[in-house]
Design a protein around this motif. Structure first.
Motif, mmCIF file in Angstrom:
data_model
loop_
_atom_site.group_PDB
_atom_site.id
_atom_site.type_symbol
_atom_site.label_atom_id
_atom_site.label_comp_id
_atom_site.label_asym_id
_atom_site.label_seq_id
_atom_site.Cartn_x
_atom_site.Cartn_y
_atom_site.Cartn_z
ATOM 1 N N GLU A 119 33.901 48.465 53.491
ATOM 2 C CA GLU A 119 32.971 47.401 53.124
ATOM 3 C C GLU A 119 33.223 46.923 51.698
ATOM 4 O OE1 GLU A 119 28.888 48.402 54.039
ATOM 5 O OE2 GLU A 119 28.231 46.655 52.860
ATOM 6 N N THR A 120 33.276 47.885 50.783
ATOM 7 C CA THR A 120 33.535 47.547 49.381
ATOM 8 C C THR A 120 34.847 46.790 49.229
ATOM 9 O OG1 THR A 120 32.541 49.671 48.825
ATOM 10 C CG2 THR A 120 33.679 48.523 47.059
ATOM 11 N N LEU A 121 35.873 47.290 49.892
ATOM 12 C CA LEU A 121 37.198 46.690 49.744
ATOM 13 C C LEU A 121 37.237 45.289 50.342
ATOM 14 C CD1 LEU A 121 39.307 49.886 50.531
ATOM 15 C CD2 LEU A 121 39.136 48.718 48.311
ATOM 16 N N ASN A 122 36.598 45.115 51.489
ATOM 17 C CA ASN A 122 36.575 43.783 52.101
ATOM 18 C C ASN A 122 35.833 42.782 51.232
ATOM 19 O OD1 ASN A 122 38.035 43.611 54.614
ATOM 20 N ND2 ASN A 122 36.648 45.210 55.379
ATOM 21 N N GLU A 123 34.731 43.211 50.682
ATOM 22 C CA GLU A 123 33.989 42.333 49.777
ATOM 23 C C GLU A 123 34.841 41.952 48.572
ATOM 24 O OE1 GLU A 123 30.327 44.133 48.582
ATOM 25 O OE2 GLU A 123 29.486 44.004 50.610
ATOM 26 N N ALA A 124 35.501 42.953 48.034
ATOM 27 C CA ALA A 124 36.325 42.697 46.852
ATOM 28 C C ALA A 124 37.449 41.712 47.191
ATOM 29 C CB ALA A 124 36.906 44.001 46.316
ATOM 30 N N LEU A 125 38.102 41.926 48.319
ATOM 31 C CA LEU A 125 39.202 41.035 48.695
ATOM 32 C C LEU A 125 38.710 39.607 48.901
ATOM 33 C CD1 LEU A 125 41.220 43.392 51.068
ATOM 34 C CD2 LEU A 125 42.030 42.392 48.925
ATOM 35 N N THR A 126 37.529 39.473 49.437
ATOM 36 C CA THR A 126 36.963 38.146 49.618
ATOM 37 C C THR A 126 36.687 37.485 48.268
ATOM 38 O OG1 THR A 126 35.927 38.873 51.660
ATOM 39 C CG2 THR A 126 35.086 36.836 50.684
ATOM 40 N N ALA A 127 36.098 38.255 47.370
ATOM 41 C CA ALA A 127 35.758 37.698 46.059
ATOM 42 C C ALA A 127 37.012 37.336 45.260
ATOM 43 C CB ALA A 127 34.906 38.702 45.278
ATOM 44 N N LEU A 128 38.072 38.105 45.465
ATOM 45 C CA LEU A 128 39.289 37.901 44.670
ATOM 46 C C LEU A 128 40.232 36.880 45.291
ATOM 47 C CD1 LEU A 128 40.102 41.664 43.913
ATOM 48 C CD2 LEU A 128 39.068 40.004 42.356
ATOM 49 N N ASP A 129 39.974 36.546 46.528
ATOM 50 C CA ASP A 129 40.897 35.701 47.285
ATOM 51 C C ASP A 129 41.269 34.416 46.535
ATOM 52 O OD1 ASP A 129 42.426 34.950 49.469
ATOM 53 O OD2 ASP A 129 40.815 33.683 50.235
ATOM 54 N N GLY A 130 42.549 34.194 46.369
ATOM 55 C CA GLY A 130 43.017 32.973 45.707
ATOM 56 C C GLY A 130 42.862 32.979 44.202
ATOM 57 N N ARG A 131 42.378 34.076 43.665
ATOM 58 C CA ARG A 131 42.169 34.136 42.221
ATOM 59 C C ARG A 131 43.005 35.242 41.604
ATOM 60 N NH1 ARG A 131 36.737 32.514 43.784
ATOM 61 N NH2 ARG A 131 36.347 30.587 42.633
ATOM 62 N N TRP A 132 43.330 35.070 40.313
ATOM 63 C CA TRP A 132 44.056 36.083 39.563
ATOM 64 C C TRP A 132 43.379 36.281 38.229
ATOM 65 C CZ3 TRP A 132 48.306 38.699 41.596
ATOM 66 C CH2 TRP A 132 48.753 38.229 42.839
ATOM 67 N N GLU A 133 43.755 37.357 37.602
ATOM 68 C CA GLU A 133 43.178 37.631 36.289
ATOM 69 C C GLU A 133 43.991 36.962 35.185
ATOM 70 O OE1 GLU A 133 42.231 41.746 35.570
ATOM 71 O OE2 GLU A 133 42.186 41.504 33.391
ATOM 72 N N TYR A 134 43.285 36.416 34.207
ATOM 73 C CA TYR A 134 43.922 35.869 33.007
ATOM 74 C C TYR A 134 43.242 36.479 31.797
ATOM 75 C CZ TYR A 134 45.839 32.571 36.292
ATOM 76 O OH TYR A 134 46.500 32.034 37.364
ATOM 77 N N ARG A 135 44.006 36.571 30.737
ATOM 78 C CA ARG A 135 43.441 37.154 29.524
ATOM 79 C C ARG A 135 43.411 36.118 28.405
ATOM 80 N NH1 ARG A 135 43.076 43.203 28.688
ATOM 81 N NH2 ARG A 135 42.184 43.618 30.744
ATOM 82 N N VAL A 136 42.297 36.054 27.764
ATOM 83 C CA VAL A 136 42.113 35.093 26.677
ATOM 84 C C VAL A 136 41.807 35.862 25.403
ATOM 85 C CG1 VAL A 136 40.648 33.244 25.783
ATOM 86 C CG2 VAL A 136 41.189 33.340 28.232
ATOM 87 N N GLU A 137 42.575 35.582 24.382
ATOM 88 C CA GLU A 137 42.348 36.252 23.113
ATOM 89 C C GLU A 137 42.365 35.192 22.027
ATOM 90 O OE1 GLU A 137 44.701 39.881 22.926
ATOM 91 O OE2 GLU A 137 44.832 39.587 20.759
ATOM 92 N N VAL A 138 41.281 35.114 21.304
ATOM 93 C CA VAL A 138 41.216 34.129 20.227
ATOM 94 C C VAL A 138 41.067 34.862 18.905
ATOM 95 C CG1 VAL A 138 39.968 32.163 19.270
ATOM 96 C CG2 VAL A 138 40.133 32.447 21.744
ATOM 97 N N GLU A 139 41.931 34.508 18.005
ATOM 98 C CA GLU A 139 41.845 35.117 16.680
ATOM 99 C C GLU A 139 41.672 34.013 15.655
ATOM 100 O OE1 GLU A 139 44.946 37.942 15.833
ATOM 101 O OE2 GLU A 139 44.720 37.649 13.681
#
Lengths: 285, 156
Positions: A119-139
């Protein structure tokens, strides 16, 4: 479970663990699985272990990877990372595991774990579908920030005036007050900047996690200015929206922006998953 | 509206990889897991090592001793800033092709980076400390020769 002499290094003993090194979980896709050919850490051939609608990507491995050699470990990390990305290209955004996650009990244990956490994994896969992680760092450049702040601040202007016609002793004290005031202003500015960044990123993406102001792996000796760091979960449009926004702030207060990705969504993976229930790791050594 | 800033992977990406793979991702809390705790230790050791490694590679191991630290820092800041400029480097495909990997390997093959880390945790940690402190550039630049001397001369 592990006996006292598990450090003995007897290979036949350790292989009874029947370990599986875990890379990620994806939606089951038997067609894609048929032509699956990806290698992992140290070139290990990867296999898919499926249960229900889920597949875990694994290779056979009993012991955690460990080395004192930096280049070795770095290569392992890259191997792990690119394996997860390759898998993602074929199967869609994966739920990635932390490096060096190994379970014992063979494919069966992996299947049991997938079932228990379906259940947890299916929910996670649905939420993540088509999306990736990006990192933003502002200095922000501290000096540019200070220049700006000193222009605007009445208190600093006043201290400046006092400094102009102060005796040497008084000047010392006034300078201290001045520095303290500058620090206050910089801290405050970082806070408000960071809060508005957070808000703007949230407006443009599915999810945002603030990462604190300092990387855990400092790459230069000292951060030269106040910094804010975020992980965002974004699809392609959201990624561009973030990019456009970052472009607008790239020069404010001497800000420099680091924007990296796409990464597998490590930061947005479910925190921890439940045990398999008492399947037992099999017969003791 | 100018082109949006494109995310990319500059040479700092190793830091991202380390942070992502060692701090994030699914953790299994179950008795089927082999040695959960060790990952943390690995992370600590690795961070220490990588911090010094990256510092060394960022500075190219080419700075003569006595190089002005501030100038180096300023240069590295400028480099970071440059990675922002919209136009260049839309390396978006998640192909896992890490340009800096080769570059980094090249550096590490020739230098003493490995050698200095061979001594175990203790060494790595002190490496990092010195990398964080003053004068690390001269230390870094000397690494190549120094390490050879150390290993040959029996640093035990």
């Amino acid at each position: 479970m592990s006996s006292d002499d598990s450090g003995g290094g007897d290979e036949s003993a350790s292989s009874t663990r029947n370990g599986r090194y875990l890379y990620c979980v994806v939606r089951r896709d038997d067609d894609a699985a048929a032509s699956f050919d990806v290698s992992g850490v140290d070139g290990a051939p990867l296999t898919l272990v499926s249960a229900g609608g889920l597949s875990a990507v694994v290779h056979d491995r009993d012991e955690p990877y460990e080395s004192d050699e930096t280049t070795q470990v770095r290569d392992w990390l890259y191997d792990h990372q690119s394996a997860v990305e390759r898998v993602g290209e074929t199967f869609g955004t994966p739920v990635p595991f932390r490096f060096d996650t190994i379970v014992r009990g063979g494919d069966e244990a992996v299947r049991a774990w997938l079932d228990a956490n379906a259940e947890t994994l299916n929910e996670a896969l649905t939420a993540l579908d088509g999306r990736w992680e990006y990192r933003v760092e502002v200095e922000w450049d501290r000096e540019a920030l200070v220049d700006r702040l000193t222009e605007d601040d009445e208190r600093l202007a006043e201290l400046d005036d006092r400094l102009a016609d102060a005796s040497e002793g008084t000047a010392f004290l006034v300078e201290k007050q001045y520095d303290r005031r500058v620090s206050e202003l910089v801290t405050e500015r970082r806070r408000t900047r960071s809060a508005s960044l957070d808000e703007e990123l949230r407006r443009r993406t599915a999810e945002v996690v603030e990462l604190g102001d300092a990387p855990q792996t400092p790459l230069t000796e000292t951060p030269s200015g106040p910094t804010a760091r975020f992980a965002v979960l974004a699809d392609d449009d959201e990624r561009d929206a973030v990019g456009s926004y970052l472009d607008t702030i790239a020069d404010e207060d001497g800000a420099s922006v680091r924007y990296t990705g796409p990464w597998p969504p490590y930061t947005f993976a479910p925190d921890a998953c439940a045990p398999t229930g008492e399947d037992g790791p099999g017969p003791a050594e | 509206m100018p082109d949006p800033v494109r995310p990319g992977r500059d040479s700092d990406s190793l830091a991202d990889v380390v942070e992502l793979l060692l701090d994030k991702g699914v953790v299994i809390n179950a008795d089927i897991v082999v040695s959960v705790g060790e990952t943390e230790l690995l992370g600590i050791k690795l961070r220490a090592a990588i911090a010094s490694f990256e510092t060394a590679s960022e500075y190219g191991l080419e700075f003569p001793s006595g190089t002005d630290m501030e100038a180096v820092e300023a240069a590295s800041d400028r480099r970071r800033e440059r990675s922002v400029t919209p136009a260049a480097n839309p390396e978006l495909s998640p192909s896992g092709d890490f340009a800096e990997r080769d570059e980094a390997s090249a550096v590490s093959d020739g230098d003493g980076g490995d050698g200095t880390n061979d001594g175990g945790d203790g060494d790595q940690r002190s490496d990092r400390e010195s990398a964080n402190g003053d004068g690390d550039v001269s230390e870094t630049s000397k690494e190549g020769e120094a390490t050879e001397a150390e290993t040959d001369g029996g640093g035990e």
